[in-house]
Design a protein around this motif. Structure first.
Motif, short mmCIF file in Angstrom:
data_model
loop_
_atom_site.label_atom_id
_atom_site.label_comp_id
_atom_site.label_asym_id
_atom_site.label_seq_id
_atom_site.Cartn_x
_atom_site.Cartn_y
_atom_site.Cartn_z
N GLY A 248 -5.09 -3.91 45.42
CA GLY A 248 -3.80 -3.27 45.28
C GLY A 248 -3.02 -3.68 44.07
N SER A 249 -3.55 -4.48 43.17
CA SER A 249 -2.83 -4.86 41.98
C SER A 249 -2.77 -3.70 41.01
CB SER A 249 -3.52 -6.06 41.31
OG SER A 249 -4.84 -5.73 40.93
N SER A 250 -1.68 -3.64 40.22
CA SER A 250 -1.48 -2.52 39.32
C SER A 250 -2.56 -2.44 38.26
CB SER A 250 -0.09 -2.62 38.66
OG SER A 250 0.93 -2.58 39.66
N SER A 251 -3.11 -3.58 37.86
CA SER A 251 -4.11 -3.58 36.79
C SER A 251 -5.42 -2.95 37.24
CB SER A 251 -4.35 -5.02 36.31
OG SER A 251 -4.78 -5.84 37.40
N SER A 252 -5.67 -2.94 38.57
CA SER A 252 -6.93 -2.39 39.07
C SER A 252 -6.82 -0.94 39.50
CB SER A 252 -7.42 -3.22 40.25
OG SER A 252 -6.49 -3.17 41.32
N ILE A 253 -5.64 -0.34 39.40
CA ILE A 253 -5.44 1.04 39.81
C ILE A 253 -5.94 1.96 38.70
CG2 ILE A 253 -3.78 2.74 40.58
CD1 ILE A 253 -4.18 0.37 42.46
N GLU A 254 -6.85 2.86 39.04
CA GLU A 254 -7.42 3.79 38.08
C GLU A 254 -6.98 5.21 38.38
OE1 GLU A 254 -11.55 3.34 37.22
OE2 GLU A 254 -11.60 1.27 37.94
N ILE A 255 -7.06 6.08 37.37
CA ILE A 255 -6.64 7.47 37.49
C ILE A 255 -7.84 8.41 37.40
CG2 ILE A 255 -5.14 9.28 36.62
CD1 ILE A 255 -3.63 6.92 37.77
N PHE A 256 -8.65 8.24 36.38
CA PHE A 256 -9.74 9.18 36.14
C PHE A 256 -10.90 8.99 37.12
CE2 PHE A 256 -7.61 8.61 32.00
CZ PHE A 256 -7.21 9.92 31.78
N LYS A 257 -11.16 7.75 37.51
CA LYS A 257 -12.26 7.51 38.44
C LYS A 257 -12.03 8.19 39.78
CE LYS A 257 -14.95 3.84 40.66
NZ LYS A 257 -15.10 2.38 40.86
N PRO A 258 -10.85 8.08 40.40
CA PRO A 258 -10.63 8.81 41.65
C PRO A 258 -10.78 10.32 41.51
CG PRO A 258 -8.96 7.13 41.38
CD PRO A 258 -9.72 7.19 40.09
N GLN B 267 -6.60 2.91 46.70
CA GLN B 267 -6.70 1.76 45.80
C GLN B 267 -5.61 0.72 46.06
OE1 GLN B 267 -8.22 3.07 41.56
NE2 GLN B 267 -6.71 4.55 42.23
N PHE B 268 -4.57 1.09 46.80
CA PHE B 268 -3.45 0.17 47.01
C PHE B 268 -3.65 -0.73 48.22
CE2 PHE B 268 -1.68 3.71 44.59
CZ PHE B 268 -1.03 3.03 43.58
N GLY B 269 -4.80 -0.66 48.86
CA GLY B 269 -5.07 -1.57 49.95
C GLY B 269 -5.56 -0.86 51.19
N PRO B 270 -6.04 -1.62 52.17
CA PRO B 270 -6.60 -1.01 53.38
C PRO B 270 -5.59 -0.23 54.20
CG PRO B 270 -6.41 -3.40 53.62
CD PRO B 270 -6.14 -3.09 52.18
N ASP B 271 -4.31 -0.56 54.11
CA ASP B 271 -3.29 0.19 54.85
C ASP B 271 -3.15 1.61 54.34
OD1 ASP B 271 -2.77 -1.96 56.44
OD2 ASP B 271 -1.06 -2.67 55.26
N TYR B 272 -3.64 1.89 53.14
CA TYR B 272 -3.55 3.22 52.56
C TYR B 272 -4.92 3.88 52.42
CZ TYR B 272 0.93 1.15 51.25
OH TYR B 272 2.14 0.52 51.28
N TRP C 100 -10.39 5.96 54.69
CA TRP C 100 -11.79 5.71 55.04
C TRP C 100 -12.01 4.25 55.45
CZ3 TRP C 100 -10.95 9.03 50.73
CH2 TRP C 100 -11.40 10.34 50.91
N ALA C 101 -10.96 3.55 55.81
CA ALA C 101 -11.10 2.13 56.14
C ALA C 101 -11.88 1.90 57.43
CB ALA C 101 -9.72 1.47 56.24
N SER C 102 -11.80 2.83 58.36
CA SER C 102 -12.47 2.65 59.65
C SER C 102 -13.72 3.50 59.81
CB SER C 102 -11.50 2.97 60.80
OG SER C 102 -11.01 4.30 60.68
N PHE C 103 -13.86 4.53 59.00
CA PHE C 103 -15.03 5.40 59.13
C PHE C 103 -15.31 6.08 57.81
CE2 PHE C 103 -16.65 9.73 59.72
CZ PHE C 103 -17.86 9.46 60.32
N VAL C 104 -16.60 6.10 57.42
CA VAL C 104 -17.04 6.81 56.23
C VAL C 104 -18.26 7.65 56.62
CG1 VAL C 104 -17.93 6.61 53.87
CG2 VAL C 104 -16.22 5.00 54.69
N PRO C 105 -18.24 8.95 56.40
CA PRO C 105 -19.43 9.75 56.67
C PRO C 105 -20.61 9.24 55.85
CG PRO C 105 -17.53 11.17 56.32
CD PRO C 105 -17.10 9.79 55.96
N PRO C 106 -21.81 9.22 56.42
CA PRO C 106 -22.96 8.67 55.68
C PRO C 106 -23.18 9.33 54.32
CG PRO C 106 -23.51 9.03 57.99
CD PRO C 106 -22.16 9.65 57.78
N GLU C 107 -22.93 10.62 54.23
CA GLU C 107 -23.15 11.31 52.95
C GLU C 107 -22.10 10.94 51.91
OE1 GLU C 107 -20.94 14.09 55.78
OE2 GLU C 107 -22.59 12.64 55.83
#
Length: 334
Positions: A3-13, A287-292, A295-302
């Motif tokens: 969640g740090s500002s330096s690790s927040i990306e725009i183009f990758k998402p 990117q700001f943490g698990p509270d946001y 997909w923190a509790s479930f991710v489709p396999p694909e």
């Protein structure tokens, strides 16, 4: 994701959102799934705010038109009486329009959660998320209604401050009127855009935390205040891709002879656009943490190659007795 500002990306998402869109809509292509998700996107658009258009060249083109508008304001305000049936028709028509607007807002609030659920779980479902997120959808609708009333009140107050001097001067327009008009339009655009940004973040927060709209609104404000730089870059990039999406939509309407301008049909034809934009906001926010992270509790396999695996909880620290090796067994002396 710390969640740090330096690790927040725009183009990758955004790149990940485009890949998710291809997974959802094209790999494999399913017409029934496409139509169902298109209906969810259509519902979500119903609460996307309102569109206001103002064309100074057509409405204020000549001095005669300006005087006619001012005279109409004065005549309407000085009318001594009206026919009773005219008053009844005006009241009934206003109530019908209000009921339609409220119904569309309510459907749109529920539709946002349905579209979010379809993208998160890579499924075409309407009834299940409609029932599951009934509480959150109704809370979001009521909060949108409250914010809408506040915005309308602010716009009306600003408009009255602009129109009353114009009517009192018998339609004479000067430089001050045009400056005031420019400030008024800028004020309205800023209000609409600010609420659009806040509501765009509120829905994923409510979906992830299963909270009410008021709490999500507070968390959104805190998030923007804590990370103004990444949020600003996100807003600027979102404006660019929104303009590109608008150009594509206009081109599609021209190519299809305005068939793409039909509400639901146009949403289905241009479905990759709302799916990509919705996925982009979800991937940026996580990117700001698990509270946001939706997909923190479930991710489709694909989705695993794109989104990644579910973050496991931190390991529980061992106690001293568990961390030290057990002492060797003692035997009685022979």
């Amino acid at each position: 994701m710390n969640g740090s500002s330096s690790s927040i990306e725009i183009f990758k998402p955004f790149g990940e959102a485009f890949e998710l869109m291809k997974k959802i809509l094209f790999q494999p292509f399913d017409l029934k799934k496409w139509l169902v998700i298109g209906f969810a996107a259509f519902l979500a658009r119903l609460s996307g705010g309102f569109n206001a258009s103002f064309n100074p060249s057509s409405r204020w083109s000549s001095r005669d038109n300006q005087k006619a508008i001012a005279d109409s304001f004065r005549q309407f305000g000085s009318a001594e009486h009206m026919e009773w049936w005219v008053i009844v028709l005006i009241i009934v028509g206003a109530l019908i329009v209000l009921a339609i607007i409220l119904t569309l807002m309510w459907l749109g609030a529920r539709g946002r959660f349905i579209l979010t659920d379809c993208i998160i779980h890579n499924r075409a479902a309407i009834i299940a998320p409609w029932k599951e997120f009934r509480t959150e959808g109704n809370s979001f609708f009521l909060f949108c209604l409250l914010i809408g009333c506040v915005l309308v009140a602010l716009v009306v107050i600003a408009a009255v401050g602009l129109i009353v001097p114009f009517v009192q001067r018998a339609g004479e327009i000067g430089l001050g009127f045009w400056l005031g008009l420019g400030v008024f339009v800028f004020f309205v655009v800023c209000l609409v855009f600010a609420w659009s940004l806040l509501s765009q973040f509120m829905v994923p927060i409510m979906y992830r935390q299963r909270c009410r709209a008021r709490r999500a609104f507070t968390q959104t404000l805190q998030l923007i205040a804590s990370h103004p730089g990444p949020i600003l870059l996100y807003v600027l990039f979102l404006i660019v891709i929104s303009l590109a999406a608008a150009i594509i939509s206009c081109a599609a309407a021209c190519v299809t002879c305005c068939i793409a301008a039909i509400p639901y049909v146009g949403t289905v034809i241009l479905l990759p656009i709302p799916v990509t934009l919705c996925a982009f906001s979800l991937l940026f926010l996580r990117q700001f943490g698990p509270d946001y992270d939706v997909w923190a509790s479930f991710v489709p396999p694909e989705f695993l190659p794109i989104v990644g695996s579910v973050a496991s909880p931190p390991p529980t620290p061992f106690s001293t007795s568990e961390s030290n090796p057990p002492p060797p067994p003692s035997f009685p002396p022979s």
